[in-house]
Write a protein that holds these residues in place. Structure first.
Motif, PDB file in Angstrom:
ATOM      1  N   VAL A   1       1.153  -0.709  -0.056  1.00 17.45           N
ATOM      2  CA  VAL A   1      -0.422  -0.088  -0.069  1.00 17.45           C
ATOM      3  C   VAL A   1       1.325   1.424  -0.354  1.00 17.45           C
ATOM      4  O   VAL A   1       1.739   1.168   1.186  1.00 17.45           O
ATOM      5  CB  VAL A   1      -0.954   0.229   1.070  1.00 17.45           C
ATOM      6  CG1 VAL A   1      -2.014   1.482   1.069  1.00 17.45           C
ATOM      7  CG2 VAL A   1      -1.674  -1.459   1.363  1.00 17.45           C
ATOM      8  N   ILE A   2       0.240   2.058  -0.731  1.00 15.43           N
ATOM      9  CA  ILE A   2       1.262   3.360  -1.002  1.00 15.43           C
ATOM     10  C   ILE A   2       0.914   4.033  -0.118  1.00 15.43           C
ATOM     11  O   ILE A   2      -0.351   4.541  -0.773  1.00 15.43           O
ATOM     12  CB  ILE A   2       1.412   3.382  -2.820  1.00 15.43           C
ATOM     13  CG1 ILE A   2       2.002   2.654  -3.048  1.00 15.43           C
ATOM     14  CG2 ILE A   2       2.124   5.106  -2.497  1.00 15.43           C
ATOM     15  CD1 ILE A   2       2.717   3.266  -4.690  1.00 15.43           C
ATOM     16  N   ALA A   3       1.604   5.142   0.499  1.00 14.52           N
ATOM     17  CA  ALA A   3       0.993   6.192   1.144  1.00 14.52           C
ATOM     18  C   ALA A   3       1.908   7.723   1.032  1.00 14.52           C
ATOM     19  O   ALA A   3       2.963   7.556   1.108  1.00 14.52           O
ATOM     20  CB  ALA A   3       0.665   5.760   2.738  1.00 14.52           C
ATOM     21  N   LEU A   4       0.996   8.829   0.712  1.00 18.57           N
ATOM     22  CA  LEU A   4       1.449  10.072   0.202  1.00 18.57           C
ATOM     23  C   LEU A   4       0.731  11.057   1.889  1.00 18.57           C
ATOM     24  O   LEU A   4       0.417  10.489   2.289  1.00 18.57           O
ATOM     25  CB  LEU A   4       1.496  10.290  -0.889  1.00 18.57           C
ATOM     26  CG  LEU A   4       1.304   8.892  -2.120  1.00 18.57           C
ATOM     27  CD1 LEU A   4       1.077  10.353  -3.397  1.00 18.57           C
ATOM     28  CD2 LEU A   4       3.166   9.467  -1.983  1.00 18.57           C
ATOM     29  N   ASP A   5       2.045  12.252   1.876  1.00 18.10           N
ATOM     30  CA  ASP A   5       1.452  13.161   2.288  1.00 18.10           C
ATOM     31  C   ASP A   5      -0.157  13.521   2.246  1.00 18.10           C
ATOM     32  O   ASP A   5      -0.785  13.605   1.094  1.00 18.10           O
ATOM     33  CB  ASP A   5       2.029  14.792   2.112  1.00 18.10           C
ATOM     34  CG  ASP A   5       3.478  14.204   3.090  1.00 18.10           C
ATOM     35  OD1 ASP A   5       3.150  13.412   4.556  1.00 18.10           O
ATOM     36  OD2 ASP A   5       4.488  14.793   2.343  1.00 18.10           O
ATOM     37  N   ASP A   6      -0.472  13.599   3.882  1.00 19.64           N
ATOM     38  CA  ASP A   6      -1.958  13.929   3.650  1.00 19.64           C
ATOM     39  C   ASP A   6      -2.700  12.373   3.236  1.00 19.64           C
ATOM     40  O   ASP A   6      -3.822  12.681   2.946  1.00 19.64           O
ATOM     41  CB  ASP A   6      -2.775  15.040   2.512  1.00 19.64           C
ATOM     42  CG  ASP A   6      -1.878  16.306   2.901  1.00 19.64           C
ATOM     43  OD1 ASP A   6      -1.765  16.898   4.333  1.00 19.64           O
ATOM     44  OD2 ASP A   6      -1.588  17.032   1.877  1.00 19.64           O
ATOM     45  N   VAL A   7      -1.903  11.383   3.726  1.00 17.63           N
ATOM     46  CA  VAL A   7      -3.192  10.278   3.765  1.00 17.63           C
ATOM     47  C   VAL A   7      -4.030  10.242   4.607  1.00 17.63           C
ATOM     48  O   VAL A   7      -4.236  10.646   5.872  1.00 17.63           O
ATOM     49  CB  VAL A   7      -1.747   9.099   3.938  1.00 17.63           C
ATOM     50  CG1 VAL A   7      -1.375   8.899   5.177  1.00 17.63           C
ATOM     51  CG2 VAL A   7      -3.040   8.075   3.781  1.00 17.63           C
ATOM     52  N   ALA A   8      -5.486   9.818   4.388  1.00 19.13           N
ATOM     53  CA  ALA A   8      -6.557   9.263   5.214  1.00 19.13           C
ATOM     54  C   ALA A   8      -6.626   8.569   5.961  1.00 19.13           C
ATOM     55  O   ALA A   8      -5.746   6.728   5.291  1.00 19.13           O
ATOM     56  CB  ALA A   8      -7.171   9.384   3.887  1.00 19.13           C
TER      57      ALA A   8
ATOM     58  N   TYR B   1      -4.578  10.881  -0.924  1.00 21.34           N
ATOM     59  CA  TYR B   1      -3.575  11.736  -0.402  1.00 21.34           C
ATOM     60  C   TYR B   1      -4.022  13.395  -0.862  1.00 21.34           C
ATOM     61  O   TYR B   1      -3.108  14.358  -0.545  1.00 21.34           O
ATOM     62  CB  TYR B   1      -2.461  11.633  -1.232  1.00 21.34           C
ATOM     63  CG  TYR B   1      -2.047  11.215  -2.796  1.00 21.34           C
ATOM     64  CD1 TYR B   1      -2.170  12.422  -3.679  1.00 21.34           C
ATOM     65  CD2 TYR B   1      -2.793  10.265  -3.592  1.00 21.34           C
ATOM     66  CE1 TYR B   1      -2.057  12.568  -4.671  1.00 21.34           C
ATOM     67  CE2 TYR B   1      -3.093  10.450  -4.928  1.00 21.34           C
ATOM     68  CZ  TYR B   1      -2.331  11.695  -5.465  1.00 21.34           C
ATOM     69  OH  TYR B   1      -3.138  11.591  -6.992  1.00 21.34           O
ATOM     70  N   GLY B   2      -5.091  13.303  -1.240  1.00 21.16           N
ATOM     71  CA  GLY B   2      -4.948  14.816  -1.635  1.00 21.16           C
ATOM     72  C   GLY B   2      -4.810  15.133  -3.216  1.00 21.16           C
ATOM     73  O   GLY B   2      -4.510  15.047  -3.718  1.00 21.16           O
ATOM     74  N   THR B   3      -5.846  15.850  -3.681  1.00 19.44           N
ATOM     75  CA  THR B   3      -6.091  15.518  -5.399  1.00 19.44           C
ATOM     76  C   THR B   3      -5.076  16.941  -6.420  1.00 19.44           C
ATOM     77  O   THR B   3      -5.416  16.962  -7.150  1.00 19.44           O
ATOM     78  CB  THR B   3      -7.592  15.756  -5.627  1.00 19.44           C
ATOM     79  OG1 THR B   3      -8.402  17.088  -5.517  1.00 19.44           O
ATOM     80  CG2 THR B   3      -8.576  14.637  -5.405  1.00 19.44           C
ATOM     81  N   GLY B   4      -5.050  18.069  -5.095  1.00 18.52           N
ATOM     82  CA  GLY B   4      -3.665  18.857  -5.997  1.00 18.52           C
ATOM     83  C   GLY B   4      -2.471  18.098  -6.142  1.00 18.52           C
ATOM     84  O   GLY B   4      -2.263  19.840  -6.747  1.00 18.52           O
TER      85      GLY B   4
END
Length: 318
Positions: A7-14, A77-80
């Motif tokens: 599972v890949i997690a990026l900043d602002d992960v839910a 992770y935030g769409t922006g």
């Protein structure tokens, strides 16, 4: 065979969506005869990532485990922001070698950025489907479903739909009995269609209503009775047209669609957990006849009551 999950997690992960994948694949249930998974949470360079809730997650791995995983999933992770190039390359490599690639909620934007949604059906949270379609015009975005499996690309709608998508994948790879058992441990339905509520002994409302709650509760307790818009309107002390408008504004469904869905939920539960015949189940669930029950099963579930019972009362696969 589905054994290794990255599972890949990026900043602002839910946090919730990440937790769903942890619950589905990171919890050891082998003592119960269920399959075990080698589960890892990965981040670029193995660096900590911030969650949307204001705390950080410190992973044990960089992206390396994703290169031989049977399932590579990415959580919201935030769409922006554009995902890092190494993440997009990891997703492309996973797809190229035939692994499952899954997005949860707005994780679909990463799949779009990787080019994996081109000419494919897909979905995301309904609040972001227009944006997904605008940013990736070759994607065939369906805003009205909980999840879409197009080949080995699996996309899910928002929040709890990640449970449904994950169970679908387990069902595809390891059988309905495994998925059903895990679903029951999680107190969720083994196969949910849009609007379905918690899978318990009797069906329950998909939403809490401001003014119609007593009416819906009464109907749920008496699904075997011949409820109509008119009879429900009497319970609500409203004219039928007023009731129908109010019902839709508070539930998002028409009275007929909601009632049919709840009756199907009860019928499915009885098919799974009782030895009642299809005729008896049709009466108990308020459909009146087996023919009517079969009609609604075919329309909404693309199967028959008998086939559904055979699937969800099957033998547990190892």
């Amino acid at each position: 065979m589905l054994r290794k999950v990255a599972v890949i997690a990026l900043d602002d992960v839910a946090v919730f969506e990440l937790g769903v994948l942890c619950e589905l694949f990171g919890y050891d249930r082998t003592a119960e005869g269920l399959p075990g998974y080698e589960y890892t949470v990965c981040t670029p360079d193995g660096a900590p990532v911030r969650t949307h809730a204001g705390f950080s997650i410190v992973p044990d791995h960089d992206l390396a485990p994703a290169d031989d995983a049977d399932l590579v999933a990415i959580v919201p992770y935030g769409t922006g922001r554009e995902p890092p190039a190494e993440v997009l390359d990891t997703l492309r490599r996973a797809h190229a070698r035939g692994a499952w690639v899954m997005s949860v909620c707005t994780g679909a934007f990463a799949l779009g950025a990787a080019g994996l949604l081109d000419d494919r059906r897909c979905t995301t949270h309904w609040r972001h489907t227009d944006e997904l379609a605008a940013r990736f015009p070759r994607a065939k975005v369906d805003p009205g479903v909980l999840y879409v499996a197009d080949g080995t690309i699996l996309t899910s709608a928002g929040t709890a739909a990640s449970v449904d998508a994950g169970l679908h994948l387990i069902r595809e790879e390891q059988g309905s009995a495994v998925a059903t058992t895990i679903a029951r441990r999680m107190v969720v339905p083994p196969h949910r269609d849009g609007g379905q509520a918690q899978f318990i002994e009797s069906p329950v409302m998909p939403v809490e209503c401001e003014t119609l709650q007593p009416v819906l509760t009464r109907v749920l307790e008496t699904l075997q009775e011949a409820h109509t818009v008119e009879t429900m309107a009497v319970l609500a002390h409203m004219a039928p047209r007023t009731f129908a408008r109010k019902f839709r504004s508070e539930t998002g469904a028409t009275p007929h669609d909601w009632l049919t869905g709840q009756r199907l939920l009860l019928a499915r539960r009885l098919l799974e957990d009782s030895d009642l015949g299809v005729d008896s189940i049709a009466v108990r669930a308020g459909f009146g006849s087996a023919a009517t029950l079969r009609h609604h099963f075919a329309q909404r579930l693309s199967t028959t009551p008998q086939a559904y019972r055979g699937t969800f009362r099957g033998t547990l696969h190892a």
